[in-house]
Scaffold this motif. Structure first.
Motif, PDB file in Angstrom:
ATOM      1  N   LEU A   1      -6.056  31.969 -49.230  1.00  0.00           N
ATOM      2  CA  LEU A   1      -5.604  33.328 -49.518  1.00  0.00           C
ATOM      3  C   LEU A   1      -4.116  33.296 -49.839  1.00  0.00           C
ATOM      4  O   LEU A   1      -3.307  32.854 -49.013  1.00  0.00           O
ATOM      5  CB  LEU A   1      -5.868  34.256 -48.328  1.00  0.00           C
ATOM      6  N   ARG A   2      -3.745  33.761 -51.011  1.00  0.00           N
ATOM      7  CA  ARG A   2      -2.335  33.746 -51.408  1.00  0.00           C
ATOM      8  C   ARG A   2      -1.569  34.911 -50.784  1.00  0.00           C
ATOM      9  O   ARG A   2      -0.389  34.799 -50.498  1.00  0.00           O
ATOM     10  CB  ARG A   2      -2.222  33.783 -52.934  1.00  0.00           C
ATOM     11  N   ASN A   3      -2.250  36.040 -50.576  1.00  0.00           N
ATOM     12  CA  ASN A   3      -1.596  37.215 -50.002  1.00  0.00           C
ATOM     13  C   ASN A   3      -1.513  37.063 -48.483  1.00  0.00           C
ATOM     14  O   ASN A   3      -2.521  37.118 -47.787  1.00  0.00           O
ATOM     15  CB  ASN A   3      -2.389  38.478 -50.363  1.00  0.00           C
ATOM     16  N   GLN A   4      -0.297  36.883 -47.980  1.00  0.00           N
ATOM     17  CA  GLN A   4      -0.115  36.640 -46.558  1.00  0.00           C
ATOM     18  C   GLN A   4      -0.298  37.893 -45.713  1.00  0.00           C
ATOM     19  O   GLN A   4      -0.395  37.813 -44.484  1.00  0.00           O
ATOM     20  CB  GLN A   4       1.273  36.032 -46.316  1.00  0.00           C
ATOM     21  N   GLN A   5      -0.358  39.059 -46.360  1.00  0.00           N
ATOM     22  CA  GLN A   5      -0.538  40.305 -45.612  1.00  0.00           C
ATOM     23  C   GLN A   5      -1.906  40.391 -44.955  1.00  0.00           C
ATOM     24  O   GLN A   5      -2.089  41.127 -43.976  1.00  0.00           O
ATOM     25  CB  GLN A   5      -0.335  41.501 -46.545  1.00  0.00           C
TER      26      GLN A   5
ATOM     27  N   HIS B   1      -2.694  29.661 -46.461  1.00  0.00           N
ATOM     28  CA  HIS B   1      -1.819  30.340 -47.416  1.00  0.00           C
ATOM     29  C   HIS B   1      -1.043  29.261 -48.175  1.00  0.00           C
ATOM     30  O   HIS B   1      -0.138  28.633 -47.584  1.00  0.00           O
ATOM     31  CB  HIS B   1      -0.843  31.269 -46.707  1.00  0.00           C
ATOM     32  N   PRO B   2      -1.352  28.993 -49.444  1.00  0.00           N
ATOM     33  CA  PRO B   2      -0.693  27.878 -50.144  1.00  0.00           C
ATOM     34  C   PRO B   2       0.818  28.000 -50.235  1.00  0.00           C
ATOM     35  O   PRO B   2       1.541  27.022 -50.023  1.00  0.00           O
ATOM     36  CB  PRO B   2      -1.344  27.894 -51.535  1.00  0.00           C
ATOM     37  N   GLU B   3       1.315  29.219 -50.545  1.00  0.00           N
ATOM     38  CA  GLU B   3       2.767  29.394 -50.654  1.00  0.00           C
ATOM     39  C   GLU B   3       3.445  29.219 -49.290  1.00  0.00           C
ATOM     40  O   GLU B   3       4.534  28.650 -49.191  1.00  0.00           O
ATOM     41  CB  GLU B   3       3.110  30.774 -51.229  1.00  0.00           C
ATOM     42  N   LYS B   4       2.786  29.690 -48.234  1.00  0.00           N
ATOM     43  CA  LYS B   4       3.345  29.553 -46.886  1.00  0.00           C
ATOM     44  C   LYS B   4       3.414  28.087 -46.480  1.00  0.00           C
ATOM     45  O   LYS B   4       4.402  27.638 -45.883  1.00  0.00           O
ATOM     46  CB  LYS B   4       2.486  30.344 -45.893  1.00  0.00           C
ATOM     47  N   GLU B   5       2.351  27.339 -46.805  1.00  0.00           N
ATOM     48  CA  GLU B   5       2.334  25.908 -46.482  1.00  0.00           C
ATOM     49  C   GLU B   5       3.412  25.158 -47.263  1.00  0.00           C
ATOM     50  O   GLU B   5       4.081  24.265 -46.725  1.00  0.00           O
ATOM     51  CB  GLU B   5       0.952  25.313 -46.791  1.00  0.00           C
TER      52      GLU B   5
END
Length: 331
Positions: free
Chosen positions: A98-102, A122-126
């Motif tokens: 899931l890309r949306n961390q919300q 979360h790819p961006e978070k990782e």
């Protein structure tokens, strides 16, 4: 194990490739015929062409017998619905990208667990977490925390002047050190090796150690690495990753962020209070020189364009920046 992968883009393709080499039964599915063709021609997997959110397609893939279902499409909503359908059909474990961390915030109306998801990535978070670790430990090739940060796994490239070059694991173990550490694996010429007692370390090996965080500095001294503190970084790209890295580090060190869109630069300036925002082109050599890029400890390129990331990263390296971190999603 039987594993079903929904979405065979770059992430899904390489996950399937890695898992198929470990003798798992892999089924992949995608709505894109070209991606299915690529998987058929390149991987030892069963390929199903169709919508992974469709109960009929999932039943064709026998998702009810799956030990794991990995929902890895680029669309969050598809991954959520596919997860829910797989859960209803009886899949044992479900992992969703899931890309949306919300979706995973405490006050979110839509909870992943309501869709039967066991683990959310979360790819961006990782990516942000890994970049932050590399910036904080600029002498390492990889860093991972365990036990709430009390233990760290760290990858170190051994230079020719490292004191352990030419030593075996047995000789290192026989030394009376005031701290303990473990040697997990060694990467040599692109291949991983388990370092048994007679394994001898060589120049350019990348060795992976596990050590208590409080003993990390002692390990670096023993390996001949200077555990220098990062004081200044430059980030190229006000993407989600760029913003997250800046937010994480702006109270620890000097952070400058470059973006080529004036409207985004203005928005970033109003939201990142401790970060200096610069409107400009990160591939402009004169801009990089004017920002004294050679004095920065780390240059991080995280724009949406891989070509820009690669080009600007090479320019910064050429100009003398100590560490360059380049975000590339295509392998």
């Amino acid at each position: 194990m039987r594993i079903v992968i929904i979405g065979v883009g770059e992430v899904g393709f390489h996950v399937a490739k890695a898992l198929s080499q470990e003798d798992h039964d892999i089924i992949v599915m995608d709505v894109d015929p070209s991606k299915c063709k690529r998987a058929t021609e390149s991987l030892d997997v069963i390929v199903v062409e169709g919508n992974g959110a469709s109960p009929r397609i999932l039943s064709m893939a026998n998702v009810q017998d799956a030990d794991y279902v990995l929902c890895l499409t680029r669309v969050d909503e598809v991954n959520l619905i596919a997860s829910q359908q797989a859960h209803e059909l009886g899949a044992k474990k479900i992992i969703a990208r899931l890309r949306n961390q919300q979706y995973t915030t405490r006050d979110s109306i839509i909870k992943p667990e309501k869709f039967g998801i066991d683990l959310v990535i979360h790819p961006e978070k990782e990516a942000c977490s890994e970049i932050v670790q590399l910036v904080r430990h600029s002498y390492a090739t990889q860093v991972m925390d365990f036990e709430g940060g009390r233990i760290q796994m760290i990858g170190i490239r051994l230079d020719m002047d490292s004191p352990i070059i030419g030593k075996t694991v047995r000789e290192i173990c026989d030394e009376e050190l005031e701290f303990k550490f473990g040697i997990i694996t060694v990467l040599r010429d692109g291949e991983s090796h388990v370092p048994w007692s007679d394994y001898e370390f060589k120049e350019n090996d990348t060795a992976y150690f596990i050590v208590k965080t409080k003993s990390l500095e002692s390990l670096m001294v023993y390996l001949g690495k200077e555990a220098t503190k990062t004081n200044s970084i430059v980030i190229l790209g006000g993407s989600k990753i760029g913003r997250s890295v800046a937010q994480e580090l702006e109270n620890e060190m000097s952070v400058r962020l470059i973006d080529n869109r004036r409207d985004k630069a203005e928005w970033l300036a109003s939201n990142l209070k401790e970060t200096m925002i610069i409107h400009g082109d990160g591939t402009d050599v004169e801009l990089l020189k004017s920002e004294n890029i050679k004095d920065a400890d780390s240059f991080i390129t995280v724009t949406e364009s891989e070509q820009t990331n690669l080009l600007s990263g090479m320019l910064a390296h050429h100009l003398g920046v100590k560490q360059t971190v380049i975000h590339v999603s295509t392998t």
